[in-house]
Design a protein around this motif. Structure first.
Motif, mmCIF file in Angstrom:
data_model
loop_
_atom_site.group_PDB
_atom_site.id
_atom_site.type_symbol
_atom_site.label_atom_id
_atom_site.label_comp_id
_atom_site.label_asym_id
_atom_site.label_seq_id
_atom_site.Cartn_x
_atom_site.Cartn_y
_atom_site.Cartn_z
ATOM 1 N N LYS A 27 0.854 -1.184 0.000
ATOM 2 C CA LYS A 27 0.000 0.000 0.000
ATOM 3 C C LYS A 27 0.888 1.232 0.000
ATOM 4 C CE LYS A 27 -3.663 2.595 0.299
ATOM 5 N NZ LYS A 27 -4.536 2.772 -0.897
ATOM 6 N N VAL A 28 0.794 2.043 -1.075
ATOM 7 C CA VAL A 28 1.642 3.230 -1.218
ATOM 8 C C VAL A 28 0.892 4.462 -0.740
ATOM 9 C CG1 VAL A 28 2.983 4.663 -2.799
ATOM 10 C CG2 VAL A 28 2.784 2.194 -3.213
ATOM 11 N N GLN A 29 1.499 5.180 0.190
ATOM 12 C CA GLN A 29 0.928 6.430 0.701
ATOM 13 C C GLN A 29 1.849 7.579 0.296
ATOM 14 O OE1 GLN A 29 -0.173 6.646 4.963
ATOM 15 N NE2 GLN A 29 0.869 8.632 5.018
ATOM 16 N N ILE A 30 1.336 8.494 -0.535
ATOM 17 C CA ILE A 30 2.153 9.619 -1.018
ATOM 18 C C ILE A 30 1.617 10.928 -0.442
ATOM 19 C CG2 ILE A 30 2.954 10.893 -3.036
ATOM 20 C CD1 ILE A 30 2.720 8.345 -4.653
ATOM 21 N N THR A 31 2.478 11.681 0.212
ATOM 22 C CA THR A 31 2.118 12.969 0.805
ATOM 23 C C THR A 31 2.836 14.091 0.065
ATOM 24 O OG1 THR A 31 1.830 11.962 2.989
ATOM 25 C CG2 THR A 31 2.124 14.361 2.908
ATOM 26 N N ALA A 32 2.094 15.073 -0.408
ATOM 27 C CA ALA A 32 2.679 16.223 -1.102
ATOM 28 C C ALA A 32 3.184 17.238 -0.083
ATOM 29 C CB ALA A 32 1.659 16.868 -2.026
ATOM 30 N N VAL A 33 4.412 17.683 -0.260
ATOM 31 C CA VAL A 33 5.032 18.673 0.625
ATOM 32 C C VAL A 33 5.325 19.931 -0.197
ATOM 33 C CG1 VAL A 33 6.994 19.190 2.121
ATOM 34 C CG2 VAL A 33 6.107 16.837 1.992
ATOM 35 N N PRO A 34 4.838 21.106 0.202
ATOM 36 C CA PRO A 34 5.114 22.329 -0.559
ATOM 37 C C PRO A 34 6.620 22.560 -0.703
ATOM 38 C CG PRO A 34 3.427 22.714 1.108
ATOM 39 C CD PRO A 34 3.999 21.362 1.390
ATOM 40 N N TRP A 35 7.048 23.011 -1.880
ATOM 41 C CA TRP A 35 8.475 23.215 -2.107
ATOM 42 C C TRP A 35 9.085 24.187 -1.105
ATOM 43 C CZ3 TRP A 35 12.128 20.669 -4.456
ATOM 44 C CH2 TRP A 35 11.835 19.825 -5.518
ATOM 45 N N ASP A 36 8.352 25.240 -0.742
ATOM 46 C CA ASP A 36 8.951 26.246 0.141
ATOM 47 C C ASP A 36 9.151 25.733 1.565
ATOM 48 O OD1 ASP A 36 6.304 26.203 0.912
ATOM 49 O OD2 ASP A 36 5.925 28.326 0.514
ATOM 50 N N ALA A 37 8.509 24.611 1.910
ATOM 51 C CA ALA A 37 8.677 24.032 3.236
ATOM 52 C C ALA A 37 9.496 22.748 3.202
ATOM 53 C CB ALA A 37 7.304 23.745 3.854
#
Length: 430
Positions: free
Chosen positions: A78-88
């Protein structure tokens, strides 16, 4: 931060619109590497368990789609992908490494790789990944102290965009000259038509000044056969003839009035016909097609001018598996899946990212677009910035000194001396 990094949305435009319209040994460790850096081994069999990945920028639908395909091929994962803002992203990544609280894997801006590898944040790349699959400059972005700590995913570099409707009126048939002597001559010919044959034209080109100007200047040094850092002696070489020549080119373009020294929007100026040429990445083409499709037949791309050799900057993002990964085996299998040339080509077609794998350019739609050919040519001769942990500080110093040149507040000799002194004082870090 990833070098030459457009936003995810812009990248989607760059390929989904423009492209639609338009060596063989395992990396392993170096002889001096510690056992702690020995390459991981990917077990045979299917991936299983929970796999946590961080991606950068906006939620990436194309990446999520590939994750679903990976899950179908590996029913027990099970793949869980979390997007992280580039500036953070930078601070979040370094904090998680320092605190031992990382996901299994992440997309990493290529200019961050050395810094985070030095923090003992990543596993060394398994020997089953073949460097020859990728453009050499992109593979080099994964290295720190001669050991690879990731796999190239998104490539990035810049080329010259030129307005054919403007260059033709300057008597230039086809692309401007591909060497610096001829290219500067053509820029002057273009400039001579400003307000005359080309009434709207103000400048022949628009060099970047200030923040991230180093991205566009450093290849000028490599094109002269030199460099700013000698990895063998671990010394900076800003006092070399190649650096002096690159600074002269940069300074001369402003002195001759071929480029404004302001920070106005290069893409907008090119689109409006205020400038005839600009050095930029793939997202510029996507924006042009989206904003002014009527100009599609009036612009083209070419590789950067060469000096004694051709060269460009390798930027983009790599995939890395963290030292503290809870499911490293599944992570490396997902990296292998994502960087398969066919999957990477599909990802590039969907998002506009330039694939880091050489074969991907013939697998997908990119090779059907003549305006993308210059990017493929450029990627074959790109180089990575020095793999030192203090690179961002050195880059900031370069930006500051280049701005002085652009405003005529320092001479080439003064900038050379200042950069050598500043870089030596900053040092190379760990």
């Amino acid at each position: 931060m990833s070098t030459l990094r457009p936003t995810a949305r812009t990248l989607q435009i760059a390929c989904a619109t423009v492209a639609a319209a338009l060596l063989a040994t395992g990396c392993g460790r170096s002889d001096g590497a510690s056992a702690d850096n020995a390459p991981a081994k990917i077990n045979s069999g299917k991936a299983n368990g929970k796999l946590v990945m961080w991606s950068m920028g906006d939620p990436d639908k194309a990446l999520l789609s590939l994750a679903k395909k990976f899950e179908q091929q590996n029913p027990d994962v099970k793949v869980q992908i979390t997007a992280v803002p580039w500036d953070a992203a930078h601070d979040k990544l370094t904090t998680s490494i320092a605190g031992g609280n990382t996901p299994d894997m992440s997309l990493i801006g290529s200019t961050w790789m050395a810094e985070m590898a030095a923090m003992n944040g990543f596993q060394a790349t398994p020997a089953s990944f073949q460097p020859s699959v990728f453009f050499p400059g992109q593979w080099d972005t994964t290295k720190y102290k001669n050991t690879s700590y990731g796999v190239p995913f998104i490539a990035d570099t810049s080329v010259i965009y030129y307005r054919t409707d403007i260059t033709t009126k300057a008597g230039i048939k086809g692309a401007p000259a591909d060497d610096w002597t001829g290219y500067l001559k053509d820029l002057k010919a273009i400039q001579a038509t400003a307000g005359k044959q080309n009434p709207k034209l103000r400048h022949a080109t628009h060099l970047l000044t200030g923040f991230n100007a180093w991205l566009f200047w450093l290849p000028m040094v490599w094109q002269q056969g030199g460099d700013i850092y000698d990895a063998g002696t671990k010394k900076f070489t800003f006092d070399s003839p190649a650096v002096a020549k690159a600074l002269q080119y940069y300074s001369g373009i402003f002195k001759d009035g071929l480029s404004p020294n302001d920070k106005s929007d290069q893409g907008q100026n090119f689109q409006s016909g205020l400038i005839a040429t600009v050095q930029q990445g793939a997202s510029t083409g996507g924006n042009l097609h989206l904003n002014t499709p009527q100009l599609d037949s009036k612009w083209q791309t070419m590789p950067l001018p060469k000096g004694t050799q051709s060269a460009g900057l390798a930027g983009g993002s790599d995939l890395a598996v963290f030292k503290g990964a809870k499911n490293a085996d599944a992570a490396w299998k997902f990296v292998k899946f994502l960087t398969d040339p066919k999957n990477l080509a599909a990802y590039g077609d969907a998002t506009g990212n330039l694939p880091a794998a050489v074969q991907s350019w013939s697998e997908g739609k990119l090779n059907q677009n003549p305006k993308m050919a210059a990017f493929e040519t450029q990627l074959k001769v790109t180089k990575a910035p020095p793999a030192i942990t203090t690179w961002q500080q050195v880059a900031d110093a370069i930006d500051s000194e280049l701005e002085k040149l652009a405003y005529g507040k320092a001479t080439v000799a003064q900038v050379e001396q200042t950069l050598q002194s500043k870089a030596t004082s900053i040092g190379t870090g760990r």
